[in-house]
Write a protein that holds these residues in place. Structure first.
Motif, short mmCIF file in Angstrom:
data_model
loop_
_atom_site.label_atom_id
_atom_site.label_comp_id
_atom_site.label_asym_id
_atom_site.label_seq_id
_atom_site.Cartn_x
_atom_site.Cartn_y
_atom_site.Cartn_z
N UNK B 249 8.79 5.49 14.61
CA UNK B 249 7.43 5.63 14.09
C UNK B 249 6.43 5.70 15.24
N UNK B 253 3.73 8.81 16.77
CA UNK B 253 2.30 8.67 16.94
C UNK B 253 1.66 7.56 16.13
N UNK B 254 2.44 6.78 15.38
CA UNK B 254 1.84 5.68 14.63
C UNK B 254 1.72 4.46 15.52
N UNK B 263 8.56 -7.29 5.77
CA UNK B 263 7.21 -7.38 5.23
C UNK B 263 6.15 -7.05 6.29
N UNK B 265 6.51 -5.17 8.92
CA UNK B 265 6.51 -3.74 9.22
C UNK B 265 5.80 -2.95 8.12
N UNK B 266 6.07 -3.34 6.85
CA UNK B 266 5.40 -2.66 5.74
C UNK B 266 3.89 -2.82 5.87
N UNK B 267 3.45 -4.01 6.26
CA UNK B 267 2.02 -4.28 6.42
C UNK B 267 1.44 -3.39 7.53
N UNK B 269 2.62 -0.52 8.60
CA UNK B 269 2.56 0.88 8.17
C UNK B 269 1.36 1.07 7.25
N UNK B 270 1.18 0.13 6.31
CA UNK B 270 0.07 0.24 5.36
C UNK B 270 -1.26 0.29 6.10
N UNK B 271 -1.37 -0.44 7.21
CA UNK B 271 -2.62 -0.48 7.97
C UNK B 271 -2.90 0.85 8.67
N UNK B 272 -1.87 1.68 8.83
CA UNK B 272 -2.04 2.95 9.55
C UNK B 272 -2.42 4.10 8.64
N UNK B 273 -2.27 3.88 7.33
CA UNK B 273 -2.57 5.01 6.43
C UNK B 273 -3.68 4.60 5.48
N UNK B 274 -4.24 5.60 4.81
CA UNK B 274 -5.33 5.29 3.90
C UNK B 274 -4.78 4.91 2.53
#
Lengths: 270, 274, 312
Positions: B249, B253-254, B263, B265-267, B269-274
């Motif tokens: 990831x 570029x993330x 959990x 990692x999910x958080x 990822x969620x912070x990187x997208x709208x």
């Protein structure tokens, strides 16, 4: 195969199961003595009745117990035939070449077969109703007097206990290895003696290697748990005689006396 | 206090002549939970066997609670340092669970009542009290290993070493063992040395050690160890799968922090997208 | 060769206190060319099932089946079990099971423990000789053993005279696999092929299985309880639980059922756990649960849902 416990223990909570294993051993010896003292059918009838009572008390299915005869079936038929065909007697029923069938021969064959059957059934009742651990504890306890003549009784009992633990594991292993070699085309189920001998090598070599590897690991595991022979060793399970055992003892004593009396006062069949 | 201490320890198995352990220095603090990682043949099992006198070092000294191990005090040392091995089928001497757990306690000559208490305690500690009179052969692999742990606990050791004790188990069995060991460490304060090649199991440890060719080549918290990806690969170890994902990831570029937790990692990822 | 199983049942230790149903009415088809996964706990029936596939466990003869069920009156006769592997009908007693085994190779757990011969060459040649119709010449044996060793990544000239017991753990396992594939089976079944190996050994064995699937055996079936192994490698997978088949699906659909699988006490791949955690945050990632695809799909999602300026 995995679920076959060596020693064919049949779990039930019965009077016979709860007897002290030492008592069961002694009872078995008394019983064997009784069947060999019984020279006529009356004595054997008493023995049979006692055995049936034991099986019923232990609540082990009769069919299951009877199946243990299978192991000696060939021997049984062979000795019976030998007696029927070769024992001389006064009342001759049939005669052909060197064979004679006599009343005495038939009776003798009957007696001998019945004894063998009773012997096997009663011994297998011991293993049906006693866990392997109780068996080894019983043996160790009964052999204790032999410690005085420097026999390593403790080590013997431990070896027996480990053998009982490892035999099912190794039996599983034999199955696994056999299947693996069968899958590689080994023909284990047919062929003559030479073929059979040749096909045991692919089974025997891996089995021996595995047994050695296991022994090595088990040794380490025992060392790691402070095993140093029976020096300062204590025992968790103590065997206790109870009223049940006293009862079994009485039954055994009565049985032997009864059979001896029958032997004296009732005539032998021939 | 140091529970186990190696000072300049070397050891080689006679047949091969090659050093299995070479000039090793390391120690484990009392109450610590240490994971030892390494590929097969890296010397990590030799480490376990040296720690309770099953093997004797060719050079150097091994001490347990400041007592140097000699052939005279093996008995005392093994009471303190319990080892559980790899194969669940090769560690039990008795057919019935409680008889096997009793074995070690009998060996150290405890009184009958005390052995009974030790069995109660040990089986409860591994969650096997319901199987007290069960036949060992009928248990699952994970249950057999828990019985093996109980058999060691009956000696009340202060250190517990698991020598690849999870290698032959299925995921459920592995989880059972890791849970039990973690609890023993946290609640009973038992020092744990967990030898494994499952990277995920090392995550719970206070400290991880990586061995390669008889030497300690990396040391640190599991997080620090897993951050050094290239090094791990040179020692024939793989990254935990979750680290591989983080890596990919980030390469795409993330902005993702390295983590070992689902959990988190999910958080991220969620912070990187709208 | 296609594997077709219908209404397969099997009981261990029938009529004893230890009676356990190992299989219960299993119906399952494995197509030719698949890389098929079989999942389940120890004791779920998966090993019993695969041992049926090359006749190591036999079906009860059809006659016996009818007799057994006639006893219960008033109940309809349950459908007779069917088991076919290609042309072989395994419910027929007359089937040539040795010929079947030549076509269905089986690698058991820890196969290195079945090695027995003095040299690597002899051990690998064991199956070859057993299955061959005629007596093979030394050259024929050498060339077949050489090919089998080569495909598992070992060097024939270097190892042929060595004792298999002197090899490293990973090498032993390769030799054992070579000893099964040497007779060129069309279907290769492996029970926990990576068990007990370290991470690198695991990776190498799985690469080997893909090479075998490409170049050597049409169908590969692996029994595994490592869900990541299944999701990364298999075309389809069957889930066994308590003797029955619960699901037969491609990983992409199977691991969407995170909750159902967890209820069966089974694990799911890490990617499935991550997908579930993301879904809980309102992010739907539709991937096939391989690490590769998961990362790609997350990146694609991030590209199509860029974080707006000023978002906290």
């Amino acid at each position: 195969m995995k679920d076959v416990t060596f020693g064919q223990y049949y779990p039930r909570d019965s009077f016979v199961h709860r007897l002290d294993p030492r008592m069961k051993f002694l009872f078995l010896i008394a019983y064997i003595v009784a069947i060999f003292l019984a020279t006529n059918f009356y004595g054997l009838a008493v023995c049979t009745a006692v055995l049936i009572a034991i099986i019923a008390l232990a609540r082990v299915p009769f069919g299951k117990v009877l199946r243990s005869i299978r192991g000696i079936l060939v021997l049984l038929i062979f000795t019976a035939l030998l007696n029927i065909l070769f024992v001389d007697g006064e009342t001759v029923y049939a005669q052909w070449w060197i064979f004679v069938i006599t009343r005495e021969g038939l009776l003798f064959a009957g007696l001998l077969s019945l004894r063998l059957v009773l012997l096997v059934l009663c011994s297998s009742m011991l293993t049906f109703t006693t866990t392997p651990v109780a068996l080894t504890d019983g043996v160790e306890s009964l052999l204790t007097p032999l410690k005085w003549i420097k026999l390593p009784v403790h080590a013997l009992a431990l070896v027996m206990s480990i053998a009982l633990r490892m035999i099912p594991v190794l039996m599983d292993e034999v199955d696994r290895i056999k299947n693996a070699q069968r899958a590689r085309g080994a023909d284990l189920d047919r062929g003559g003696l030479m073929h059979k001998i040749r096909t045991t090598i692919p089974i025997l070599v891996p089995l021996v290697l595995s047994a050695l590897r296991r022994a090595d690991e088990l040794g380490d595991a025992m060392d790691a748990r402070c095993y140093m022979g029976d020096k300062h060793r204590t025992k968790y399970k103590k065997l206790h005689f109870t009223w049940r055992d006293l009862l079994a003892f009485l039954v055994g004593a009565v049985l032997i006396t009864g059979v001896v009396l029958l032997r004296i006062y009732l005539p032998a069949p021939f | 206090m140091k529970a186990i201490e190696f000072e300049n320890v070397s050891f080689c198995y006679e047949e091969s002549g090659a050093f299995s352990i070479r000039n090793l220095n390391f120690s484990v603090e009392q109450g610590e939970f240490v994971a030892v990682l390494g590929h097969n043949g890296s010397g990590k099992s030799t480490l376990a066997r040296l720690s309770n006198g099953l093997l004797e070092p060719d050079e150097g000294t091994v001490s347990v609670f400041s007592r140097r191990i000699t052939s005279k005090n093996l008995y005392e040392v093994r009471k303190d340092v319990g080892v559980v091995f790899q194969n669940p089928d090769n560690q039990t001497v008795a057919t019935i669970v409680e008889d096997d757990v009793a074995f070690g306690a009998e060996n150290i000559g405890l009184a009958r009542e005390e052995i009974g208490r030790r069995i109660d305690f040990a089986l409860r500690a591994v969650g096997m009290e319901a199987y007290r009179t069960a036949t060992v052969a009928r248990l699952s692999g994970g249950q057999k290993q828990r019985v093996a742990i109980a058999g060691v606990l009956a000696l009340s050791p202060r250190v517990l070493i698991l020598d690849e004790s999870t290698a032959m188990l299925d995921p459920r069995g592995r989880r059972e063992i890791v849970d039990v060991v973690t609890r023993l460490n946290k609640e009973k304060g038992i020092t744990v040395l967990l030898i494994t090649h499952f990277m995920e199991e090392a995550l719970l440890a206070d400290r991880a050690i990586v061995m390669n060719r008889g030497d300690i080549v990396m040391q640190g918290t599991p997080r620090e160890i897993f951050a050094r990806k290239e090094d791990l690969l040179t020692y024939n170890l793989s990254l935990p799968r979750i680290s591989v994902i983080c890596e990919k990831l980030r390469a795409g570029g993330m902005k993702i922090q390295d983590t070992l937790d689902v959990e988190t990692l999910a958080k991220e990822i969620a912070a990187c997208v709208s | 060769m296609r594997i077709v199983a219908e209404h397969l049942s099997y009981t261990y230790n029938e009529k004893s206190p230890f009676e356990t149903a190992a299989l219960h009415d299993v119906t399952l088809t494995i197509e030719e060319g698949e890389f098929f996964g079989i999942i389940g706990h120890t004791g779920s029936g998966k090993s019993t099932f695969v041992q049926h596939l090359n006749g190591l466990i036999r079906l009860p003869a059809s006659l016996k089946h009818a007799k057994k069920h006639k006893a219960k009156k008033g109940q309809p006769l349950p459908p007779a079990p069917v088991l076919k592997v290609g042309e072989f009908d395994l419910s027929d007693k007359k089937t040539d099971f040795r010929a079947l085994r030549r076509h269905v190779g089986m690698v058991f757990q820890y196969p290195e423990y079945q090695l027995f011969a003095e040299t690597v060459r002899d051990d690998v040649a064991f199956g070859l000789k057993n299955f061959s119709e005629k007596k093979l010449t030394e050259e024929e044996i050498d060339s077949a053993v050489c090919a089998a060793l080569e495909v598992v990544g070992l060097d024939f000239d270097e190892l042929k005279e060595q004792s298999p017991f002197e090899l490293s753990g990973g090498q032993k396992r390769r030799v054992a696999i070579a000893g099964v594939i040497v007779s060129r089976p069309e279907i290769l079944i492996l029970d926990e092929p990576a068990a007990g190996l370290d991470p690198l050994g695991k990776k190498e064995i799985l690469e080997l299985l893909h090479r075998l699937h490409r170049e050597w055996c049409k169908t590969v079936v692996i029994v595994s309880h490592d869900m990541d192994e299944i999701s990364e490698n298999c075309t389809r997978a069957a889930v066994f639980s308590e003797g029955s088949v619960k699901y037969v699906l491609p990983p992409k659909e199977l691991f969407r059922r995170t909750e159902e699988l967890t209820a069966l006490g089974l694990d799911v791949p890490l990617t499935a756990k991550l997908c579930a955690a993301l879904r809980a945050r309102g992010i739907d990632v539709d991937c096939d649960f391989t690490t590769e695809d998961f990362a790609d799909k997350v990146l694609a999602y991030a590209a199509s849902h860029p974080k707006k300026e000023g978002d906290a």
